[in-house]
Design a protein around this motif. Structure first.
Motif, PDB file in Angstrom:
ATOM      1  N   VAL A 321      58.858  -2.705 125.519  1.00 15.00           N
ATOM      2  CA  VAL A 321      59.272  -1.944 124.357  1.00 15.00           C
ATOM      3  C   VAL A 321      59.954  -2.882 123.203  1.00 15.00           C
ATOM      4  CG1 VAL A 321      60.497   0.090 123.527  1.00 15.00           C
ATOM      5  CG2 VAL A 321      58.959   0.227 125.557  1.00 15.00           C
ATOM      6  N   SER A 344      66.534   3.910 123.082  1.00  9.99           N
ATOM      7  CA  SER A 344      65.937   4.730 124.318  1.00  9.99           C
ATOM      8  C   SER A 344      66.768   5.983 124.683  1.00  9.99           C
ATOM      9  CB  SER A 344      65.593   3.869 125.245  1.00  9.99           C
ATOM     10  OG  SER A 344      66.579   3.534 126.121  1.00  9.99           O
ATOM     11  N   LEU A 365      53.299   0.051 119.371  1.00  7.07           N
ATOM     12  CA  LEU A 365      54.365   0.357 120.236  1.00  7.07           C
ATOM     13  C   LEU A 365      53.718   1.784 120.513  1.00  7.07           C
ATOM     14  CD1 LEU A 365      56.679   0.546 121.970  1.00  7.07           C
ATOM     15  CD2 LEU A 365      58.029   1.132 119.693  1.00  7.07           C
ATOM     16  N   ASP A 366      53.914   2.821 119.474  1.00 11.81           N
ATOM     17  CA  ASP A 366      53.705   4.372 119.788  1.00 11.81           C
ATOM     18  C   ASP A 366      52.196   4.622 120.442  1.00 11.81           C
ATOM     19  OD1 ASP A 366      56.178   4.884 119.764  1.00 11.81           O
ATOM     20  OD2 ASP A 366      56.030   4.855 117.490  1.00 11.81           O
ATOM     21  N   VAL A 369      53.218   3.227 124.527  1.00 18.57           N
ATOM     22  CA  VAL A 369      54.249   3.755 125.205  1.00 18.57           C
ATOM     23  C   VAL A 369      54.606   5.118 124.921  1.00 18.57           C
ATOM     24  CG1 VAL A 369      56.633   3.397 125.925  1.00 18.57           C
ATOM     25  CG2 VAL A 369      55.080   1.436 125.464  1.00 18.57           C
ATOM     26  N   ARG A 371      57.316   7.600 124.371  1.00 21.40           N
ATOM     27  CA  ARG A 371      58.950   7.435 124.276  1.00 21.40           C
ATOM     28  C   ARG A 371      59.369   8.890 123.693  1.00 21.40           C
ATOM     29  NH1 ARG A 371      60.996   4.750 119.459  1.00 21.40           N
ATOM     30  NH2 ARG A 371      59.394   4.543 118.007  1.00 21.40           N
ATOM     31  N   TYR A 399      60.310   5.432 130.146  1.00 22.78           N
ATOM     32  CA  TYR A 399      58.931   5.520 129.121  1.00 22.78           C
ATOM     33  C   TYR A 399      57.935   6.104 130.040  1.00 22.78           C
ATOM     34  CZ  TYR A 399      61.954   2.793 125.962  1.00 22.78           C
ATOM     35  OH  TYR A 399      62.797   2.136 125.223  1.00 22.78           O
TER      36      TYR A 399
END
Length: 591
Positions: A321, A344, A365-366, A369, A371, A399
């Motif tokens: 991450v 986080s 990232l999104d 993962v 989150r 995550y």
């Protein structure tokens, strides 16, 4: 003559001999087996070839004298355990007491008797067995034309090349068995890269550019796989020539010009599979009438967040991450990314307030993962600890995996609910075009062409530059947001930039290797990359020191150079090759 099948590296005959059975026993046909005369024809050979393709999913372990079975995830073709968990992309996830054999593998302390390695070994050799049987019976078929035989041979040799490539990167040197092999006890002394090259060369020269069935390999997939084989041997000029040709002229099996999809996420949506980025994929399906979820990616059936049916495994790491943090120019922090951590909800209950990170982030990232505070596909906002199997988050962090999780809007078609854990029709992409561009970039850098290497990396990054926001729309009406998500209000400060021309090889290596980490995260590549680059000890020991200071699962991890670059030969396989009291198979160095 009877059809003799290899189970693992050796024949069932060898197991019978080792148990002291009489010769008469060996002359009896196997129960349920078909004779060569029945199968050695056009229809029979094509059925055998289809069976070889079916072995790609790793779920074809036979039962019998050498044992069989093993859980689906132990031989998953995504290599989520052996590639991503071992490589630091992810934690095993779930809880420490579930699937405990993964625990030692994840910290580079594998036991040679770990059953997971034996399951993987057997599954891959089962694929090789099917290829060899196809080739052997094809040679006997009298109702096939020479052209038909060449087509079957090319496909079977492509698949065999793939299976041996898988074994080579996992275990190093392994026994090389072909349709002509007669001695069931073969050593693993010889280098098999030349054999893998030969299979892919034949396939590349003889497969058509397109196929009538999308699942079948074409000449371009074979050419890319041959180039990848050269890359792994550091034959950069040979690899680059093939990669460049495929980039310019290559097409998918269904005739689409190779190109990056407009949307990153289209690679992981079952409704958009077999697109222009799919170089070679294992075809998955849901609700197709087969037993359980047999064709719905059983290898990843554990890897869904806790709010789904099962089972909370495969949780992305903090290290991964943090890799998506970018500077003001939109470039990653290549050397000190963990000093720029992403905020986080570690240790924060789902009932407590939490504000997601507001710093600059690579939007990939999104899509990679799950989150807290960010939409999880179109399922709603990721809720935090209540979606984690270990809700304390101490074992494997906060995550969740995302790429291979089906979507809400089309789950009626692409989610399979016929087993205790869900299945999905999302294809397993063994090679996608972004991977090809980055492998070509690596070759360009290693041969001194920094401008070309930079351009190839920037092509991959440019997809997100053109479409930098992460937001979920209503897929039935793309003009509308779904679940109250407002596309005018991005969930994070997303930014991604292009690299200026790499100033030299050292920087180019860092940038290209990091780009592979970002683009291909959670796709099973990471460990095999850092192992072939010769940096696995540096990367993983730094990972254990950092990640082990946050979560409990990787504490005590340590990678030993000149040992852990490959996994141990399964002890069960060594024990099965005793000849005059000594094993024919040799264990890998330092195990």
């Amino acid at each position: 003559m009877k059809i003799v099948r290899y189970t693992s590296a050796i024949l069932l005959v060898a197991a019978a001999l080792s148990s002291g059975c009489s010769k008469g026993f060996l002359e009896k046909p196997a129960y349920g087996a078909l004779s060569d005369q029945i199968v050695a024809n056009k229809d029979g050979v094509n059925y055998l070839l289809v069976g070889a393709y079916a072995a790609l999913d790793g779920q074809g372990n036979p039962t019998g004298a050498l044992g069989g079975g093993g859980n689906a995830w132990e031989a998953s073709p995504t290599n989520w355990i052996y590639g991503s968990v071992v490589g630091g992309d992810a934690h095993k996830g779930s809880e420490g007491t579930d699937q405990t054999p993964i625990n030692e593998i994840a910290i580079s302390q594998p036991n040679v008797s770990n059953s997971f390695f034996n399951t993987k070994w057997k599954a891959v050799y089962e694929g090789i067995t099917r290829c060899n049987n196809t080739l052997r019976l094809m040679a006997q078929a009298k109702d096939m034309t020479d052209a038909q035989k060449i087509q079957v041979q090319a496909e079977a040799r492509f698949l065999r090349g793939h299976f041996y490539f898988e074994l080579k990167k996992m275990f190093g040197n392994v026994p090389y068995i072909t349709e002509a092999t007669t001695d069931p006890l073969l050593s693993n002394d010889a280098e098999i890269w030349p054999n893998i090259e030969d299979d892919f060369k034949f396939a590349q020269a003889n497969l058509p550019p397109t196929q009538s069935q999308v699942a079948r390999a074409n000449k371009w997939a074979a050419q890319v796989y041959l180039a990848k084989t050269y890359l792994y041997q550091k034959k950069y000029p040979q690899a680059l020539q093939l990669f460049n040709d495929a980039i310019t002229n290559g097409v998918t099996s269904n005739g689409l010009k190779y190109k990056l999809t407009d949307n990153f996420e289209d690679n992981f949506d079952a409704s958009k599979k077999n697109n222009s980025e799919s170089v070679f994929a294992i075809q998955m399906s849901a609700n197709d009438g087969t037993n359980g979820i047999a064709n719905a990616n059983m290898g990843d059936m554990l890897n869904f967040p806790g709010n789904f049916k099962c089972c909370g495994f495969y949780q992305p790491s903090f290290d991964l991450v943090n890799s998506y943090r970018v500077d003001a120019s939109g470039l990653p922090y290549l050397d000190d990314y963990n000093q720029h951590p992403v905020t986080s909800d570690m240790g924060i209950k789902a009932t407590e307030a939490f504000t997601p990170d507001n710093g600059l982030l690579d939007p990939r990232l999104d899509w990679t993962v799950g989150r807290r505070g960010i939409p999880y596909h179109d399922w709603g906002y990721f809720a935090g600890s209540t979606w984690i199997r270990d809700q304390s988050q101490k074992y494997a962090g906060p995550y969740a995996t995302k790429k291979m999780v089906y979507w809400n809007y089309n789950q009626d078609k692409y989610m399979d609910d016929h087993s205790w854990a869900p299945g999905t029709a999302i294809n397993v992409l063994l090679i996608r075009f972004a991977d090809v561009l980055l492998m070509a970039a690596e070759c360009a850098a290693e041969t001194g062409d920094m401008a070309r290497a930079t351009d190839l990396v920037n092509q991959v990054r440019h997809r997100m530059i053109d479409n930098p926001q992460y937001w979920i729309h209503d897929y039935k009406d793309p003009t509308k947001p779904i679940l109250g998500f407002d596309p005018a209000k991005p969930f994070s400060n997303y930014k991604i930039g292009e690299y200026p021309v790499f100033p030299g090889l050292d920087y180019a290596r860092k940038a290209i290797r990091f780009e592979r980490k970002l683009e291909l995260a959670m796709e099973g590549h990471r460990f095999f990359d850092i192992a072939r680059w010769g940096i696995a000890d540096q990367v993983l020991n730094a990972y254990f020191a950092f990640e082990g200071g946050i979560t409990d699962d990787v504490k005590g991890g340590h990678f030993t150079k000149d040992k852990n670059e490959v996994f141990p030969i399964p002890q069960r396989q060594i024990d099965l090759t005793l000849k005059e009291g000594k094993p024919v198979l040799k264990q890998n160095k330092n195990y």
